[in-house]
Design a protein around this motif. Structure first.
Motif, PDB file in Angstrom:
ATOM      1  N   ASN A  60       0.860  -1.250  -0.148  1.00  0.00           N
ATOM      2  CA  ASN A  60       0.032   0.039  -0.050  1.00  0.00           C
ATOM      3  C   ASN A  60       0.857   1.112   0.141  1.00  0.00           C
ATOM      4  O   ASN A  60       2.200   1.034  -0.329  1.00  0.00           O
ATOM      5  N   ALA A  61       0.439   2.586   0.188  1.00  0.00           N
ATOM      6  CA  ALA A  61       1.264   3.629   0.101  1.00  0.00           C
ATOM      7  C   ALA A  61       2.248   3.859   1.357  1.00  0.00           C
ATOM      8  O   ALA A  61       3.313   4.515   1.175  1.00  0.00           O
ATOM      9  N   ASP A  62       2.187   3.087   2.272  1.00  0.00           N
ATOM     10  CA  ASP A  62       2.863   2.851   3.492  1.00  0.00           C
ATOM     11  C   ASP A  62       4.009   1.914   3.447  1.00  0.00           C
ATOM     12  O   ASP A  62       4.700   1.758   4.230  1.00  0.00           O
ATOM     13  N   GLY A  63       4.051   1.117   2.523  1.00  0.00           N
ATOM     14  CA  GLY A  63       5.140   0.117   2.173  1.00  0.00           C
ATOM     15  C   GLY A  63       4.433  -1.337   2.132  1.00  0.00           C
ATOM     16  O   GLY A  63       3.185  -1.489   2.037  1.00  0.00           O
ATOM     17  N   THR A 254      16.284   2.570   3.011  1.00  0.00           N
ATOM     18  CA  THR A 254      15.846   3.873   2.944  1.00  0.00           C
ATOM     19  C   THR A 254      17.011   4.863   2.368  1.00  0.00           C
ATOM     20  O   THR A 254      18.062   4.626   3.077  1.00  0.00           O
ATOM     21  N   THR A 301       4.519   5.162  -5.034  1.00  0.00           N
ATOM     22  CA  THR A 301       3.579   5.733  -4.164  1.00  0.00           C
ATOM     23  C   THR A 301       3.447   7.361  -4.201  1.00  0.00           C
ATOM     24  O   THR A 301       2.511   7.949  -3.867  1.00  0.00           O
ATOM     25  N   ASN A 334       4.439  12.423   4.983  1.00  0.00           N
ATOM     26  CA  ASN A 334       5.676  12.385   5.903  1.00  0.00           C
ATOM     27  C   ASN A 334       6.934  12.390   5.135  1.00  0.00           C
ATOM     28  O   ASN A 334       7.944  11.734   5.875  1.00  0.00           O
ATOM     29  N   ARG A 336       8.096  10.700   2.522  1.00  0.00           N
ATOM     30  CA  ARG A 336       8.649   9.310   2.503  1.00  0.00           C
ATOM     31  C   ARG A 336       7.894   8.853   1.161  1.00  0.00           C
ATOM     32  O   ARG A 336       6.449   8.866   1.208  1.00  0.00           O
ATOM     33  N   ARG A 338       7.844   5.423  -1.905  1.00  0.00           N
ATOM     34  CA  ARG A 338       8.296   4.335  -2.147  1.00  0.00           C
ATOM     35  C   ARG A 338       8.251   3.725  -3.504  1.00  0.00           C
ATOM     36  O   ARG A 338       7.380   4.017  -4.352  1.00  0.00           O
ATOM     37  N   GLU A 356      12.568   3.059  -0.229  1.00  0.00           N
ATOM     38  CA  GLU A 356      11.843   4.108   0.280  1.00  0.00           C
ATOM     39  C   GLU A 356      12.811   5.217   0.326  1.00  0.00           C
ATOM     40  O   GLU A 356      14.120   5.055   0.452  1.00  0.00           O
TER      41      GLU A 356
END
Length: 362
Positions: A60-63, A254, A301, A334, A336, A338, A356
């Motif tokens: 998803n958008a957060d990893g 990252t 993302t 935030n 960030r 990905r 990331e």
């Protein structure tokens, strides 16, 4: 003359919600000892009685999303000749999840190897399990020798969205207008090489109807997953020239780059991993040799992507850290962003990585 406007279609390369990018079928319980030199290239196809782990790449958008954090249902269905993916389960609809039996596979000791013409029937479709990365014991059945493949379907709900039972109910009763947040994916598991199975049967003094045991040296190599041997990330200027030195990273790393920078991402998948294989032609009267080929898919993302696909063992793409036409904000949430990459080899082999970027001030 009439004019009108329409909403921009969603960018398929932009990840804003849960998505299943791939499913990896990996033999984790082999019937025969594996070559230690092939430990980093596990089998993508399996023999009957082998155990396969089903590993979905969900993001998803957060990893990446841990499959075990989701409520997932897995269904197996024995494909028949000429059936495409999802045709097996679709032919059995309408269904209720609670009416589908659990998958049960007879053990090695339960098979009469002298009577292959009367193999036990297996339930199709059947439920493998309700977990993130289940194990599946490959059954031996008459359909294995006809089509040599099994259809694997994954159904899942998402947190704070449609629940798994609703997703399954809508799909299995043959609905076409399905909830947008449900997760559906289907993957083929090839069963083989059948020549190896014929040799094993011969060891027990049995013959498989329609399969002749070859010389051991003529058994083809099993379909294996490709490797990703190296990933490099660096920045380039407006002329495409590299700025400074590229970094070698591993999946999940990252890195930091300023807003507005253009990253060049290079991925190496060894060309020697590509296998040759035979396919039947002329209604099975002869065989033709084919070679695997790499096909890579790129996803983001946030930001701008130069290309969505690539097809070389050494692939590259460029990622500009600027707001794209479908990004809501001038900077990623935030700070960030990905990138996800999935490479396939033209059969059932698949691999992936992600990393990331921490977006800093220019």
């Amino acid at each position: 003359m009439t004019t009108g406007c329409a909403m921009e279609l969603p960018d398929p390369r932009l990840i804003i919600k849960h998505r299943v990018l791939a499913i990896r079928t990996e033999v984790t319980g082999a019937l025969l000892p594996e070559d230690p030199e092939l430990a980093d290239r596990p089998k993508a196809e399996a023999l009957p009685f082998e155990t396969v782990t089903l590993d979905p790449f969900i993001v998803n958008a957060d990893g990446p999303v841990d499959p075990e954090s989701l409520d997932l249902v897995w269904i197996a269905c024995q494909l028949t000749p000429g059936q495409g993916l999802f045709a097996c389960l679709q032919d059995a609809m309408p269904l209720k999840l609670e009416d589908i039996p659990a998958c049960e596979s007879p053990g090695f000791a339960d098979i009469d190897f002298s009577d292959f013409e009367n193999l036990p029937e297996v339930d199709s479709p059947c439920v493998i399990g309700r977990e993130g990365t289940p194990e599946y014991d490959v059954p031996i059945s008459a359909s294995v020798f006809i089509s040599g493949s099994i259809e694997l379907t994954m159904i899942g709900g998402v947190p704070d969205g449609t629940d798994t039972d609703t997703c399954a109910r809508e799909l299995l009763r043959g609905e076409f207008d399905l909830p947008n947040d449900c997760l559906f994916a289907v993957q083929r598991l090839n069963v083989g090489p059948l020549e190896q199975l014929a040799l094993l049967a011969e060891m027990f003094g049995a013959e498989i109807p329609g399969l002749e045991a070859p010389d051991p040296e003529d058994v083809p190599e099993a379909d294996r997953h490709p490797r990703i041997s190296e990933i490099r990330v660096g920045s380039v200027n407006d002329e495409g020239e590299q700025v400074g030195n590229a970094q070698t990273i591993v999946s999940g790393d990252t890195v930091s780059f300023p807003l507005g920078a253009t990253l060049q991402v290079e991925v190496d998948s060894p060309e020697e991993d590509l296998q040759t294989f035979l396919i039947p032609v002329n209604n099975g009267e002869s065989f033709e040799e084919r070679s695997e080929g790499y096909a890579g898919d790129w996803f983001l993302t946030w930001g701008l992507l130069l290309a969505g696909t690539s097809d070389d063992p050494s692939s590259y793409n460029q990622w500009t850290l600027e707001q794209g036409s479908q990004d809501e904000d001038e900077r990623p949430p935030n700070d960030r962003a990905r990138m996800y990459y999935v490479v396939r080899d033209g059969r059932q082999g698949v691999n992936w990585f992600w990393f990331e970027v921490e977006v800093t001030d220019p």
